[in-house]
Design an enzyme around this catalytic site. Structure first.
Site, PDB file in Angstrom:
ATOM      1  N   GLY A  64      -9.675   7.974  -2.124  1.00 34.45           N
ATOM      2  CA  GLY A  64     -10.451   9.016  -1.953  1.00 34.45           C
ATOM      3  C   GLY A  64     -11.162   9.011  -0.556  1.00 34.45           C
TER       4      GLY A  64
ATOM      5  N   GLU B 295     -11.169   2.973   7.464  1.00 29.16           N
ATOM      6  CA  GLU B 295     -10.066   4.251   7.750  1.00 29.16           C
ATOM      7  C   GLU B 295     -10.981   5.479   8.260  1.00 29.16           C
ATOM      8  OE1 GLU B 295      -6.402   6.672   5.661  1.00 29.16           O
ATOM      9  OE2 GLU B 295      -8.010   5.814   4.554  1.00 29.16           O
TER      10      GLU B 295
ATOM     11  N   HIS C  55       0.928  -1.121  -0.102  1.00 29.12           N
ATOM     12  CA  HIS C  55       0.011  -0.103   0.051  1.00 29.12           C
ATOM     13  C   HIS C  55       0.883   1.258  -0.101  1.00 29.12           C
ATOM     14  CE1 HIS C  55      -4.178   1.567   1.059  1.00 29.12           C
ATOM     15  NE2 HIS C  55      -3.295   2.687   1.049  1.00 29.12           N
TER      16      HIS C  55
ATOM     17  N   ASP D   4       1.368   9.103  -5.787  1.00 33.79           N
ATOM     18  CA  ASP D   4       1.322  10.616  -5.812  1.00 33.79           C
ATOM     19  C   ASP D   4       1.478  10.963  -4.414  1.00 33.79           C
ATOM     20  OD1 ASP D   4      -1.204   9.299  -4.917  1.00 33.79           O
ATOM     21  OD2 ASP D   4      -2.403  11.066  -5.981  1.00 33.79           O
TER      22      ASP D   4
ATOM     23  N   HIS E  98      -9.711   0.658  -0.078  1.00 35.00           N
ATOM     24  CA  HIS E  98      -9.789   1.351   1.096  1.00 35.00           C
ATOM     25  C   HIS E  98     -10.972   1.283   1.852  1.00 35.00           C
ATOM     26  CE1 HIS E  98      -6.257   3.228  -0.946  1.00 35.00           C
ATOM     27  NE2 HIS E  98      -6.141   4.129   0.249  1.00 35.00           N
TER      28      HIS E  98
ATOM     29  N   ASP F  22       1.810   3.883   2.790  1.00 37.20           N
ATOM     30  CA  ASP F  22       0.724   4.833   2.296  1.00 37.20           C
ATOM     31  C   ASP F  22       1.299   5.726   1.360  1.00 37.20           C
ATOM     32  OD1 ASP F  22      -2.025   5.569   1.952  1.00 37.20           O
ATOM     33  OD2 ASP F  22      -2.397   6.335   3.877  1.00 37.20           O
TER      34      ASP F  22
ATOM     35  N   HIS G 280       0.962   4.724  -2.173  1.00 40.72           N
ATOM     36  CA  HIS G 280       0.486   5.880  -3.072  1.00 40.72           C
ATOM     37  C   HIS G 280       1.300   6.557  -4.146  1.00 40.72           C
ATOM     38  CE1 HIS G 280      -3.751   5.562  -2.257  1.00 40.72           C
ATOM     39  NE2 HIS G 280      -3.481   5.144  -1.204  1.00 40.72           N
TER      40      HIS G 280
END
Length: 441
Positions: A194, A224, A26, A30, A221, A311, A28
């Protein structure tokens, strides 16, 4: 003259952890850019929205902005990173550098995820975005290999859960899945990302149906910013892993006899659905105030399949090594448990079985065996017992047992109460706590 003391391996050494092979599921794309790369691309493309053009100050700005305590505010930091990821050259560079940076931290396998729909502002098509990231992964792997290292990186395509393009992204994944597709075997799974609360996975049933029909693995996701129902909804859509998932603890009740797992928690634990846990990120988005208060230890002790992840390396100011060390220091983990967390991740990665076996046999187990051989396990001169060696040397005396099929998970009353209190669960001080493993059946 006093003999120098032997090195202690009862507490993990951050320097040693950095050398150990790691598996990250996991991460990201970006959320892990190098600050200087953001500045360089912004200058080249004319983006003038950065809060600063000093690399050190920009790195600090991202970390400070992310420590908001809620997910929506945390997500605003990505406005700047996605703004500089709108051209082919930028996407190739960012992806290549992500692979190189993860390898430098010891990762031997990494799954990078991103949302193609967020990289179309400069005129790229969805397919061109995918092909740019595939090129970046290949360049990153080659750069690491040329430097004498080894890493295998794969890509997950995310659909934005608040948008309406999930079916389109699912079809993009189908078109790029497999070695003989434009994705060349590097595009391996699907995710929705998102703002979670208010945007359940079931909003995108058609996308999940298409992926199931094409036998493409899915993670979502969940657990969370939203709770247990969000996790359950993701499972109903076919998720085989849960991104974060730590709010599964809300489906665990404290009873006089011990702990009782609810229907969703039992399913996740008993089916060994992996939780993609991201400790630092979870503190930033309000799940807990500190890593020491994270529900990781409760979930691990109860037999959930836990994995450790970054993350967002830039936004959370973290590395895989750092996340492992934080958990080890907070919950007294030993090296054998770091190995367990690593193999948990590899066993549930979206790569093919031959690669999985190769990494286990040639990278992960040899590194931990070498560590075990290096540990100062002296021969007991009184009994003549032989010292442990290899991976066996990583195991010592443990407070509790853990693993698939373990009949008993022993938690001290003091530790159990402390963990429950942090999660808002309480046991009557006058009541005796039964065996936690039995109580959860």
């Amino acid at each position: 003259m006093t003999e120098p003391s032997s090195p202690s391996y009862s507490i993990v050494d951050p320097a040693i952890v950095r050398t150990l092979p790691k598996v990250v599921l996991h991460d990201h794309l970006d959320g892990g850019l190098r600050p200087q790369t953001i500045i360089d691309i912004a200058a080249a493309t004319g983006y003038d929205g950065l809060p600063t053009t000093d690399a050190d100050d920009l790195e600090k700005w991202f970390f400070d902005a992310a420590n908001s305590g809620d997910l929506p505010t945390y997500l605003t930091t990505f406005d700047h990173t996605t703004a500089v990821m709108q051209t082919k050259d930028a996407l190739v560079r960012v992806t290549r550098e992500a692979v190189e940076d993860l390898a430098a931290d010891g990762a031997c396998y990494a799954e990078l995820r991103y949302a193609p729909e967020q990289h179309l502002a400069a005129g790229l098509s969805l397919q061109e975005v995918v092909e740019a990231t595939v090129q970046g992964v290949k360049e990153g792997e080659k750069a690491v290999a040329d430097d004498g290292g080894r890493i295998h990186a794969r890509l997950l395509l995310c659909a934005m859960r608040h948008a309406d393009r999930a079916l389109e992204i699912a079809q993009l994944l189908v078109d790029n899945y497999g070695e003989h597709s434009p994705g060349e075997g590097y595009v391996v799974g699907f995710d929705i990302a998102g703002a979670e609360d208010g945007f359940p996975p079931s909003n995108h049933v058609a996308a999940f149906d298409l992926l199931r029909k094409n036998l493409i693995p899915v993670t979502v996701h969940a657990g969370e910013a939203a709770g247990v129902e969000s996790i359950a909804d993701g499972l109903r859509q076919g998720a085989v892993r849960i991104g974060h998932g730590v709010r599964i603890y809300e489906d665990i009740e404290a009873e006089m006899s011990g702990l009782e797992l609810g229907k969703v928690a039992k399913f996740v634990r008993d089916r060994r659905i992996p939780l993609e846990i991201c400790p630092t990120s979870n503190t930033q988005t309000g799940i807990c105030d500190s890593v020491e208060e994270h529900p990781f230890n409760l979930l691990y002790d109860l037999g959930f399949t836990c994995t450790v992840n970054t993350d967002n390396r830039l936004v959370s100011g973290c590395t895989m090594s750092g996340e492992m060390v934080k958990l080890a220091e907070a919950f007294d983990l030993e090296y054998w448990q770091l190995l367990e967390l690593t193999t948990n991740a590899l066993e549930t990665a979206f790569c093919d079985q031959p690669l999985r076996e190769s990494l286990e046999r040639e990278v992960i187990y040899p590194a931990y065996a070498e560590l075990g051989d290096a540990m100062d396990i002296a021969v007991d001169e009184a009994t003549g017992a032989a010292a442990a060696s290899g991976i066996d040397a990583l195991h010592g005396e443990h407070l509790h047992t853990h693993g698939v099929g373990a009949e008993e998970v022993e938690l001290s009353m003091e530790n159990l109460k402390a963990e429950l209190e942090q999660l808002g669960l309480n046991l009557d001080d006058d009541d005796e706590v039964g065996d936690a493993g039995d109580a959860s059946q």
